[in-house]
Design an enzyme around this catalytic site. Structure first.
Site, PDB file in Angstrom:
ATOM      1  CB  CYS A  12      28.336  33.886  41.271  1.00  0.00           C
ATOM      2  SG  CYS A  12      28.938  33.374  39.670  1.00  0.00           S
ATOM      3  NE  ARG A  38      28.924  37.912  45.567  1.00  0.00           N
ATOM      4  CZ  ARG A  38      29.983  37.924  46.348  1.00  0.00           C
ATOM      5  NH1 ARG A  38      30.193  38.959  47.121  1.00  0.00           N
ATOM      6  NH2 ARG A  38      30.829  36.939  46.366  1.00  0.00           N
ATOM      7  CD1 TRP A  51      31.158  38.838  36.102  1.00  0.00           C
ATOM      8  CD2 TRP A  51      32.585  37.152  36.460  1.00  0.00           C
ATOM      9  NE1 TRP A  51      32.373  39.192  35.570  1.00  0.00           N
ATOM     10  CE2 TRP A  51      33.273  38.192  35.764  1.00  0.00           C
ATOM     11  CE3 TRP A  51      33.297  36.002  36.778  1.00  0.00           C
ATOM     12  CZ2 TRP A  51      34.613  38.100  35.412  1.00  0.00           C
ATOM     13  CZ3 TRP A  51      34.633  35.906  36.419  1.00  0.00           C
ATOM     14  CH2 TRP A  51      35.274  36.953  35.751  1.00  0.00           C
ATOM     15  CG  ASN A  54      30.594  33.088  44.749  1.00  0.00           C
ATOM     16  OD1 ASN A  54      30.792  33.701  45.772  1.00  0.00           O
ATOM     17  ND2 ASN A  54      31.279  33.340  43.670  1.00  0.00           N
ATOM     18  N   GLY A  55      32.116  30.565  42.782  1.00  0.00           N
ATOM     19  CA  GLY A  55      33.506  30.133  42.877  1.00  0.00           C
ATOM     20  C   GLY A  55      33.860  29.227  41.717  1.00  0.00           C
ATOM     21  CD  GLU A  91      41.147  54.389  40.576  1.00  0.00           C
ATOM     22  OE1 GLU A  91      41.827  53.406  40.239  1.00  0.00           O
ATOM     23  OE2 GLU A  91      39.955  54.298  40.893  1.00  0.00           O
ATOM     24  CE  LYS A 115      37.207  53.633  38.958  1.00  0.00           C
ATOM     25  NZ  LYS A 115      37.657  53.079  40.206  1.00  0.00           N
ATOM     26  CD  GLU A 119      36.316  50.362  36.770  1.00  0.00           C
ATOM     27  OE1 GLU A 119      36.230  49.168  37.021  1.00  0.00           O
ATOM     28  OE2 GLU A 119      36.697  51.201  37.593  1.00  0.00           O
ATOM     29  CE  LYS A 168      32.301  47.631  44.828  1.00  0.00           C
ATOM     30  NZ  LYS A 168      33.010  48.787  44.268  1.00  0.00           N
TER      31      LYS A 168
HETATM   32  C1  F6R Z   1      37.847  49.283  39.742  1.00  0.00           C
HETATM   33  C2  F6R Z   1      37.619  48.262  40.717  1.00  0.00           C
HETATM   34  C3  F6R Z   1      38.501  47.059  40.710  1.00  0.00           C
HETATM   35  C4  F6R Z   1      38.829  46.657  42.155  1.00  0.00           C
HETATM   36  C5  F6R Z   1      39.614  45.338  42.168  1.00  0.00           C
HETATM   37  C6  F6R Z   1      40.005  44.949  43.566  1.00  0.00           C
HETATM   38  O1  F6R Z   1      36.957  50.338  39.898  1.00  0.00           O
HETATM   39  O2  F6R Z   1      36.741  48.367  41.522  1.00  0.00           O
HETATM   40  O3  F6R Z   1      39.661  47.279  39.976  1.00  0.00           O
HETATM   41  O4  F6R Z   1      39.565  47.672  42.737  1.00  0.00           O
HETATM   42  O5  F6R Z   1      38.833  44.321  41.611  1.00  0.00           O
HETATM   43  O6  F6R Z   1      38.895  44.814  44.385  1.00  0.00           O
HETATM   44  P1  F6R Z   1      39.038  44.829  45.957  1.00  0.00           P
HETATM   45  O7  F6R Z   1      39.460  46.187  46.353  1.00  0.00           O
HETATM   46  O8  F6R Z   1      37.662  44.474  46.466  1.00  0.00           O
HETATM   47  O9  F6R Z   1      40.052  43.798  46.299  1.00  0.00           O
END
Ligand code: F6R
Length: 604
Positions: A2, A27, A76, A102-103, A476, A480, A483, A599
């Site tokens: 959010c 977000r 979200w 948010n939360g 990875e 990718k 997702e 994100k």
């Molecule tokens: C995948 C992706 C997520 C983040 C995960 C951790 O492309 O972006 O799997 O890697 O949510 O996020 P951070 O690195 O911000 O803790």
């Protein structure tokens, strides 16, 4: 998850809020809404739409909302599905108080029951609506004091923004666990979940710490702690501009961010070498074990980091999902170093696992991209990846920067602990400086990768295989792809394939084989033979010119040869990002904002 933005000043609030929401959409993006005090500040106008910010924008087109104080939200969903009723802002019973949040409010059910007993009715299924009614219920003629009282009753991690007709010339922002920053302008001030939301209007910011509350008027910002005591906080200035958060001619942020890697790698190297006196390197003689904790892509970087740290620092390393590590009884002591990896520095699982371990005596080193993020402030030591904002939900440039940072951490620690010499360290420095050139070489394969993507975009499943340093890169690659294209994909250490996943292989399964000419090349060839023998479609990524691998490959993506096999994981990551990107684009998926994702994952 959010995004929150709030504005008070001399402009019309709606365009500022919508701009901010667009920049926060990474977000969460299942519904959006605004609450603005009307011109005579007697009423709160609320408008919401299900869908993205552009749906709200279109809906608001031509509506005359002139107020210059407002809050807004992009959602979200946590409590209740995406709907107009569940979209924020939420308003109190009498319509005098509007809240964005948010939360998660963990005790919302009991608070809701208490409020229902007092005659409040609920229009939504959200936890947020509780906050609006509670502020109204406890209002004592002073909005700041009331929000502080409410905060004492709310359990969970959250950030909120509040406006009210009862005290119409202010916005209140409170942070407890979820990020919130304040932007300082001339005759205008802002709150937001993240800097890019308001970077167009100011470069001067204050980051709220946990349990801090900001009271914004047009001309002033005051910060208080949770007990209502005033605090002095020094603003900071950011030096990147809004262009860094725009697409710059690319069709998607993800593509732009993939192509930025030669630069972000250069910046990450320069950043690391300007910070060689980081105190973490003076602590290593006290450390007996290292635990890397992270989620998603950052976790995959950690898996590669383990190889490097064990090799050069000679300390045993465990890599764990932060969400799992936090809830198991792993013995940590003051001889444990936790390395918490997070692009955003706001991932709840990673933050809280690190906080817990630190409480038990461990030292925490964080590797983060977002400067000033929560995790960076909750750690003993920080190493930054210098990538600038990453807007595409799928991590790309920050992943390669995390790998480089982990390799450099291992090498520098190896130097400090006497496992490598100064000249060896300098030699590695030179090899790493050559990486941007190698990445540019990989990017030249883009067209071929796009053609391969056309051929196989209809596959139902994909398998990714790698060995040694590169098996996490197979993980990875699979992440990718799944997702952003929603194709089922699995990553496996190639040697492990014969213990089960080999049963999946048939003539319809593309198997992406990471086969660099490294010390495990021959072993990898044997694994590719096993795939071929079962009629799997072999897509190789290799720098080998051998006849054998050419004959085995249905498709081949060329990678440049490297001077050191430590560089392969970084070089191999880029074509996998491009493969996922092209397949998702061909399938017409929303590459930058894939369904169900956000994100920054600030919920557990
Ligand atoms: C995948 C992706 C997520 C983040 C995960 C951790 O492309 O972006 O799997 O890697 O949510 O996020 P951070 O690195 O911000 O803790």
């Amino acid at each position: 998850m959010c995004g929150i933005v709030g504005y008070i000043g001399h402009r019309k609030a709606v365009p500022v809020l919508l701009h901010g929401l667009q920049r926060l959409e990474y977000r969460g993006y299942d519904s959006a809404g605004i609450a603005v005090l009307d011109e005579n500040k007697k009423q709160i106008i609320i408008e919401k739409q299900v869908g993205k910010v552009k749906d709200l924008q279109e809906y608001l087109w031509g509506k005359d909302i002139n107020g210059s104080i407002g809050i807004a939200h992009t959602r979200w969903a946590t409590h209740g599905p995406p709907s107009i009723e569940n979209a924020h802002p939420h308003i109190s019973k009498s319509g005098t108080i509007a809240v964005v949040h948010n939360g998660i409010i963990e005790n919302y059910a009991s608070l809701k029951e208490m409020l229902i007993n007092k005659g409040y009715t609920f229009k939504s299924q959200t936890d947020t609506e509780v906050i609006a009614h509670l502020i109204e219920d406890l209002y004592d003629g002073n909005l700041l004091n009331t929000v502080l009282k409410v905060a004492k009753q709310l359990e969970g991690a959250y950030a909120i923004g509040v406006i009210s007709t009862l005290e119409p010339d202010k916005i209140i922002g409170l942070r407890k666990g979820s990020p919130l920053i304040v932007g300082l302008g001339e005759g205008e001030n802002f709150i937001a979940s993240d800097i890019p939301a308001i970077l167009e209007y100011t470069k001067k910011f204050i980051t709220l710490d946990d349990e801090e509350i900001a009271v914004l008027t047009k001309d002033k910002v005051e910060i208080y702690d949770i007990n209502g005591d005033k605090k002095e906080k020094k603003p900071f200035t950011v030096n990147w501009d809004i262009a860094a958060a725009e697409k710059g001619g690319y069709k998607h942020f993800m593509l732009k961010e993939i192509y930025e890697q030669p630069r972000t790698i250069t910046d990450t190297l320069a950043g690391f070498f300007s910070n060689l006196d980081n105190p973490v390197f003076r602590q290593l003689d006290k450390i007996q074990n290292i635990v890397i904790i992270a989620c998603g892509t950052s976790y995959h970087a950690g898996l590669v980091g383990k190889f490097w740290i064990e090799k050069y620092v000679k300390i045993p390393v465990i890599v764990d999902y932060a969400s799992e590590f936090r809830y198991r009884d792993f013995p940590v002591s003051d001889k444990t170093l936790i390395i918490a990896i997070s692009q955003s520095g706001e991932t709840a699982d990673t933050r809280f696992a690190a906080i817990d371990a630190r409480r038990k005596g461990a030292k925490v080193l964080s590797i983060v991209n977002v400067v000033g993020s929560s995790l960076s402030r909750e750690s003993d030591y920080v190493l930054y990846t210098y990538c600038g904002p990453e807007i595409g939900v799928a991590a790309t440039k920050t992943f390669t920067a995390q790998l480089i940072t982990l390799l450099l951490f291992a090498l520098k620690s190896g130097l400090e602990s006497g496992n490598i010499t100064a000249s060896e360290f300098e030699e590695y420095h030179k090899k790493l400086n050559h990486l941007p050139v190698l990445i540019n070489e990989v990017l030249k394969e883009d067209k071929i990768i796009e053609e391969i993507s056309y051929k196989y975009h209809n596959a139902k499943d994909f398998l990714f295989l790698g060995r040694g340093l590169n098996y996490p890169i197979a993980f990875e690659g699979a992440l990718k792809l799944k997702e952003i294209s929603y194709i089922h994909a699995e990553g496996y250490p190639a040697g492990e394939m014969k213990h089960g996943p080999i049963a999946l292989i048939d003539e319809n399964l593309p198997v992406v084989c990471l086969a660099p000419k490294d010390s495990l090349y021959e072993k990898m060839i044997s694994n590719i033979q096993e795939v071929k023998a079962r009629k799997g479609i072999v897509i190789t990524l290799t720098d080998s010119e051998d006849k054998e691998i050419k004959e085995l490959s249905n498709e081949a993506i060329k990678i440049p040869s490297v001077s050191d096999e430590n560089l392969y994981p970084i070089v191999l990551s880029v074509p996998l990002q491009l493969l996922a990107y092209h397949i998702a684009v061909i399938l017409g998926k929303d590459v930058d904002q894939p369904r169900n994702l956000a994100k920054t994952v600030t919920v557990e």
